[in-house]
Motif scaffolding. Structure first.
Motif, PDB file in Angstrom:
ATOM      1  N   THR A 156      35.565  43.958  53.138  1.00 54.69           N
ATOM      2  CA  THR A 156      36.154  44.875  52.157  1.00 54.69           C
ATOM      3  C   THR A 156      36.610  44.140  50.903  1.00 54.69           C
ATOM      4  N   GLY A 157      36.587  42.821  50.941  1.00 57.38           N
ATOM      5  CA  GLY A 157      37.074  42.037  49.813  1.00 57.38           C
ATOM      6  C   GLY A 157      38.583  41.864  49.834  1.00 57.38           C
ATOM      7  N   LEU A 158      39.226  42.302  50.907  1.00 60.71           N
ATOM      8  CA  LEU A 158      40.674  42.133  51.078  1.00 60.71           C
ATOM      9  C   LEU A 158      40.927  41.248  52.285  1.00 60.71           C
ATOM     10  N   PRO A 159      42.021  40.489  52.269  1.00 61.19           N
ATOM     11  CA  PRO A 159      42.313  39.618  53.415  1.00 61.19           C
ATOM     12  C   PRO A 159      42.829  40.412  54.616  1.00 61.19           C
ATOM     13  N   ALA A 160      42.649  39.835  55.785  1.00 58.58           N
ATOM     14  CA  ALA A 160      43.203  40.427  57.004  1.00 58.58           C
ATOM     15  C   ALA A 160      44.722  40.241  56.994  1.00 58.58           C
ATOM     16  N   TYR A 161      45.438  41.241  57.467  1.00 61.63           N
ATOM     17  CA  TYR A 161      46.895  41.135  57.592  1.00 61.63           C
ATOM     18  C   TYR A 161      47.193  40.184  58.748  1.00 61.63           C
ATOM     19  N   GLU A 208      56.057  49.440  55.746  1.00 63.04           N
ATOM     20  CA  GLU A 208      56.530  48.842  54.490  1.00 63.04           C
ATOM     21  C   GLU A 208      56.189  47.353  54.410  1.00 63.04           C
ATOM     22  N   THR A 209      56.237  46.652  55.539  1.00 60.10           N
ATOM     23  CA  THR A 209      55.875  45.233  55.557  1.00 60.10           C
ATOM     24  C   THR A 209      54.385  45.052  55.255  1.00 60.10           C
ATOM     25  N   VAL A 210      53.564  45.898  55.834  1.00 56.53           N
ATOM     26  CA  VAL A 210      52.118  45.850  55.588  1.00 56.53           C
ATOM     27  C   VAL A 210      51.842  46.182  54.118  1.00 56.53           C
ATOM     28  N   LEU A 211      52.482  47.220  53.594  1.00 64.43           N
ATOM     29  CA  LEU A 211      52.291  47.601  52.193  1.00 64.43           C
ATOM     30  C   LEU A 211      52.709  46.477  51.248  1.00 64.43           C
ATOM     31  N   ASP A 212      53.836  45.826  51.529  1.00 65.92           N
ATOM     32  CA  ASP A 212      54.287  44.706  50.690  1.00 65.92           C
ATOM     33  C   ASP A 212      53.244  43.588  50.651  1.00 65.92           C
ATOM     34  N   PHE A 213      52.661  43.271  51.801  1.00 65.04           N
ATOM     35  CA  PHE A 213      51.632  42.232  51.885  1.00 65.04           C
ATOM     36  C   PHE A 213      50.445  42.593  50.982  1.00 65.04           C
ATOM     37  N   TYR A 214      49.954  43.828  51.095  1.00 62.63           N
ATOM     38  CA  TYR A 214      48.777  44.222  50.314  1.00 62.63           C
ATOM     39  C   TYR A 214      49.092  44.467  48.836  1.00 62.63           C
ATOM     40  N   ARG A 215      50.310  44.879  48.515  1.00 58.22           N
ATOM     41  CA  ARG A 215      50.683  44.986  47.098  1.00 58.22           C
ATOM     42  C   ARG A 215      50.518  43.625  46.419  1.00 58.22           C
ATOM     43  N   GLN A 216      50.995  42.586  47.084  1.00 60.96           N
ATOM     44  CA  GLN A 216      50.907  41.219  46.543  1.00 60.96           C
ATOM     45  C   GLN A 216      49.460  40.748  46.465  1.00 60.96           C
ATOM     46  N   MET A 229      46.645  42.465  46.350  1.00 57.40           N
ATOM     47  CA  MET A 229      45.772  43.267  45.493  1.00 57.40           C
ATOM     48  C   MET A 229      46.051  43.057  44.006  1.00 57.40           C
ATOM     49  N   LYS A 230      47.231  42.516  43.664  1.00 52.28           N
ATOM     50  CA  LYS A 230      47.588  42.288  42.262  1.00 52.28           C
ATOM     51  C   LYS A 230      46.545  41.446  41.532  1.00 52.28           C
ATOM     52  N   SER A 231      45.952  40.494  42.223  1.00 46.97           N
ATOM     53  CA  SER A 231      44.972  39.611  41.579  1.00 46.97           C
ATOM     54  C   SER A 231      43.684  40.351  41.202  1.00 46.97           C
ATOM     55  N   LEU A 256      47.329  52.380  48.756  1.00 47.19           N
ATOM     56  CA  LEU A 256      47.274  51.531  47.580  1.00 47.19           C
ATOM     57  C   LEU A 256      45.820  51.483  47.139  1.00 47.19           C
ATOM     58  N   MET A 257      45.585  51.467  45.819  1.00 51.49           N
ATOM     59  CA  MET A 257      44.211  51.371  45.334  1.00 51.49           C
ATOM     60  C   MET A 257      44.173  50.480  44.104  1.00 51.49           C
ATOM     61  N   VAL A 258      43.117  49.697  44.025  1.00 56.72           N
ATOM     62  CA  VAL A 258      42.875  48.856  42.860  1.00 56.72           C
ATOM     63  C   VAL A 258      41.381  48.927  42.562  1.00 56.72           C
ATOM     64  N   GLY A 259      41.063  48.882  41.293  1.00 57.79           N
ATOM     65  CA  GLY A 259      39.653  48.891  40.924  1.00 57.79           C
ATOM     66  C   GLY A 259      39.446  49.514  39.574  1.00 57.79           C
ATOM     67  N   ASP A 260      38.234  49.391  39.125  1.00 57.09           N
ATOM     68  CA  ASP A 260      37.858  50.020  37.871  1.00 57.09           C
ATOM     69  C   ASP A 260      36.359  50.267  37.889  1.00 57.09           C
ATOM     70  N   GLY A 261      35.939  51.169  37.043  1.00 57.39           N
ATOM     71  CA  GLY A 261      34.510  51.441  36.984  1.00 57.39           C
ATOM     72  C   GLY A 261      33.933  51.818  38.328  1.00 57.39           C
ATOM     73  N   ASN A 262      33.020  51.018  38.809  1.00 59.02           N
ATOM     74  CA  ASN A 262      32.262  51.350  40.014  1.00 59.02           C
ATOM     75  C   ASN A 262      32.815  50.754  41.298  1.00 59.02           C
ATOM     76  N   ARG A 263      33.857  49.936  41.236  1.00 59.22           N
ATOM     77  CA  ARG A 263      34.346  49.243  42.435  1.00 59.22           C
ATOM     78  C   ARG A 263      35.830  49.518  42.664  1.00 59.22           C
ATOM     79  N   HIS A 264      36.139  49.950  43.878  1.00 56.97           N
ATOM     80  CA  HIS A 264      37.529  50.237  44.243  1.00 56.97           C
ATOM     81  C   HIS A 264      37.808  49.690  45.634  1.00 56.97           C
ATOM     82  N   ARG A 265      39.029  49.197  45.814  1.00 60.04           N
ATOM     83  CA  ARG A 265      39.493  48.773  47.131  1.00 60.04           C
ATOM     84  C   ARG A 265      40.772  49.550  47.420  1.00 60.04           C
TER      85      ARG A 265
END
Length: 159
Positions: free
Chosen positions: A31-36, A76-84, A86-88, A123-132
């Motif tokens: 998915t392009g995201l790290p495992a929790y 909330e702990t899981v969300l905090d991890f992915y907020r950090q 996904m910022k990049s 939580l969602m991040v992306g632009d154009g044609n790609r979203h995570r």
């Protein structure tokens, strides 16, 4: 259904107008995201734990990768991890419910809406044609969450 590389279950359909590929053996990295840390692939037996669907035609293409996990940690702990994490990748949008991603005009236009739902945050991040996206829900004393990657393309692009 057939067994592909390393025994992975997959479906491949080729036609003159396009192709469909489905693979059910994935990890968070797909998915392009790290495992929790410490999370396990969901043991929910009546549903698929991981799947990738790739539709490719002359006019449009769509690739969706989804992997389900569970952990003893709070939502909330899981969300905090992915907020950090996904910022990049860009601006992180948050929805107390579920995002609805509409792809229109042969993959050229995208509209994202938030539909409120209790006991679920995305939580969602992306632009154009790609979203995570990351969807997190409470489950018992822990959390159930899904990591999703969506890529679409128009007529002159590639996946």
């Amino acid at each position: 259904t057939k067994r592909g590389e390393k025994g992975k279950e997959q479906v491949d359909i080729e036609t003159p107008v396009g192709s469909i590929h489905v693979n059910k053996d994935l990890s968070a990295n797909d998915t392009g995201l790290p495992a929790y840390p410490g999370a396990k692939i969901s043991e929910d037996s009546h549903d698929h734990k991981a799947v990738t669907v790739n539709i490719d035609t002359e006019k449009f293409g769509l690739k969706v990768v989804a992997v389900k996990f569970e952990t003893n940690d709070s939502p909330e702990t899981v969300l905090d991890f992915y907020r950090q994490k996904m910022k990049s990748l860009g601006h992180v949008s948050e929805c107390k419910g579920s995002f609805n991603l509409d792809v229109k005009n042969k993959g050229q236009e995208h509209e994202v809406r938030c539909e409120e739902k209790p006991d679920q945050t995305e939580l969602m991040v992306g632009d154009g044609n790609r979203h995570r996206a990351v969807k997190v829900q409470p489950r018992g004393k822990g959390s159930h969450f899904e990591l999703v990657y969506v890529q679409s393309r128009g007529e002159r692009e590639t996946l």
